[in-house]
Motif scaffolding. Sequence first.
Motif, PDB file in Angstrom:
ATOM      1  N   ASP A 188     -33.658  68.397  29.294  1.00 17.41           N
ATOM      2  CA  ASP A 188     -34.395  68.918  27.832  1.00 17.41           C
ATOM      3  C   ASP A 188     -33.999  68.446  26.851  1.00 17.41           C
ATOM      4  O   ASP A 188     -34.772  68.230  25.835  1.00 17.41           O
ATOM      5  CB  ASP A 188     -33.997  70.661  28.071  1.00 17.41           C
ATOM      6  CG  ASP A 188     -34.703  71.158  29.016  1.00 17.41           C
ATOM      7  OD1 ASP A 188     -35.572  70.700  29.873  1.00 17.41           O
ATOM      8  OD2 ASP A 188     -34.171  72.555  29.487  1.00 17.41           O
ATOM      9  N   SER A 191     -36.081  65.404  26.441  1.00 22.36           N
ATOM     10  CA  SER A 191     -37.494  65.503  25.932  1.00 22.36           C
ATOM     11  C   SER A 191     -37.360  66.119  24.519  1.00 22.36           C
ATOM     12  O   SER A 191     -38.580  65.580  23.825  1.00 22.36           O
ATOM     13  CB  SER A 191     -37.939  66.822  26.960  1.00 22.36           C
ATOM     14  OG  SER A 191     -38.244  66.657  28.111  1.00 22.36           O
ATOM     15  N   LYS A 196     -41.081  63.512  25.019  1.00 24.47           N
ATOM     16  CA  LYS A 196     -41.711  63.285  26.410  1.00 24.47           C
ATOM     17  C   LYS A 196     -41.301  64.078  27.479  1.00 24.47           C
ATOM     18  O   LYS A 196     -40.603  64.728  27.443  1.00 24.47           O
ATOM     19  CB  LYS A 196     -41.418  61.843  26.752  1.00 24.47           C
ATOM     20  CG  LYS A 196     -42.115  60.958  25.737  1.00 24.47           C
ATOM     21  CD  LYS A 196     -41.497  59.506  25.827  1.00 24.47           C
ATOM     22  CE  LYS A 196     -41.854  58.481  24.715  1.00 24.47           C
ATOM     23  NZ  LYS A 196     -41.496  57.291  25.006  1.00 24.47           N
ATOM     24  N   LYS A 197     -42.022  64.311  28.764  1.00 26.23           N
ATOM     25  CA  LYS A 197     -41.819  65.211  29.569  1.00 26.23           C
ATOM     26  C   LYS A 197     -41.812  64.246  30.960  1.00 26.23           C
ATOM     27  O   LYS A 197     -42.458  63.173  31.289  1.00 26.23           O
ATOM     28  CB  LYS A 197     -43.143  66.158  29.985  1.00 26.23           C
ATOM     29  CG  LYS A 197     -43.240  66.959  28.735  1.00 26.23           C
ATOM     30  CD  LYS A 197     -42.253  67.907  28.599  1.00 26.23           C
ATOM     31  CE  LYS A 197     -42.409  69.180  27.475  1.00 26.23           C
ATOM     32  NZ  LYS A 197     -41.047  69.967  27.442  1.00 26.23           N
TER      33      LYS A 197
END
Length: 393
Positions: A188, A191, A196-197
Amino acid sequence: MRTAHIARILAAAVLALPVAACGSGSGAGSDGPINIGSVSTLSGPVTFPEASAAAKAVFDDVNTKGGINGRKIAYTAADDKGDPASAALAARDVIQNKKAVALAGGASLVDCQVNGPLYQQNKITDVRGIGVDPGCFSSPNISPVNTGPFFGSTVSLYYASETLKLNKICAFFVIIGSTANAYKEGVDRWSKITGKKLLITDLSLSANTTDFTPYILRARDAGCQAVLFNGVEPMVIGWVKAAQAQKVKGMKWLFLAPAYSVEVAKALGGAGKDINALSEFEPYTDEQSPVNKDWRDTMTRHKLPLTAFAQGGYLSAQHMVTVLRSIKGDITRESVTEAMKNLKPLPSEMTGLPFAFGSGDAHASNLAAKFVQPDGKGGWTVLTDDWIKLPNG
């Protein structure tokens, strides 16, 4: 490493109750030795003896040169045996009987998780040589000098997306004890920094996982360009060999600090061209690096192994000596804790960011890494001359 054993003891550590405060001892006084302690896993199937041994070498050298204002450092390296109950007893002995004014050079599977509340209750600070469990990075009284597995995951993902410029990144995590949330927070954090994921975030592997083929095929079928895997040495070797058996090519394998070892490089031979392993400190296998010269000289003089664990122990002891020398007046537990809580960041070329303690509720100052790759000859090549640093470091 016997990862099933690690799983059992970390799970037990989660259930261990905090130990009651032991009383505030302040050391031997202005004429006696300065008592410094550590709690480390020195015996059992999984051990980290290099960190405390390296710290002792630093303290011994200080003593040879007259100590701190004429006072010698008496260093105790207590063994927690990788067992929560033994860890609690070892910490009580260091604090209550040895009357330590501070801790430094520790490297343990369970100490932070078990004894973090105890250190806080007794107002004693710990400059940890190697932080392993989540408690090492969430205590107001513990500050590790290393990056650790959770922030290391963030740095590795950041390296893949921002330096290697890869978009389809996947991660597979071996979960031991209560580490799932810490690894999820690491993802996390990446991210949040990058926006971004991950294509895949798999938190289902355990210390008993030995067949990595299903995970590798899942990554291949999903089109992953890079895969982060947090396994320890034998798991890393098994992962790469499973990928070879499936003829999976063209993916970057991202591994954390445990993969950066001579044993892994020798086992993989010429199969390491897609491997990017994290180094928490200036890469220790780089014999030409001037940054590591004093560390190498110290370890060689004391006949100690040249490992990343030894780097952590050496660096934590160096920082402790700096703090002890800064104290005006008597060196006691109270004065050392006050100095730590008011400490300005200490730079070191062995890490990408300065070491910090301060008054925060948690400490993780080493938010940087370099990356290395097996050279096919049993050694390692440095891939990144510059440190990969998280932007909020």
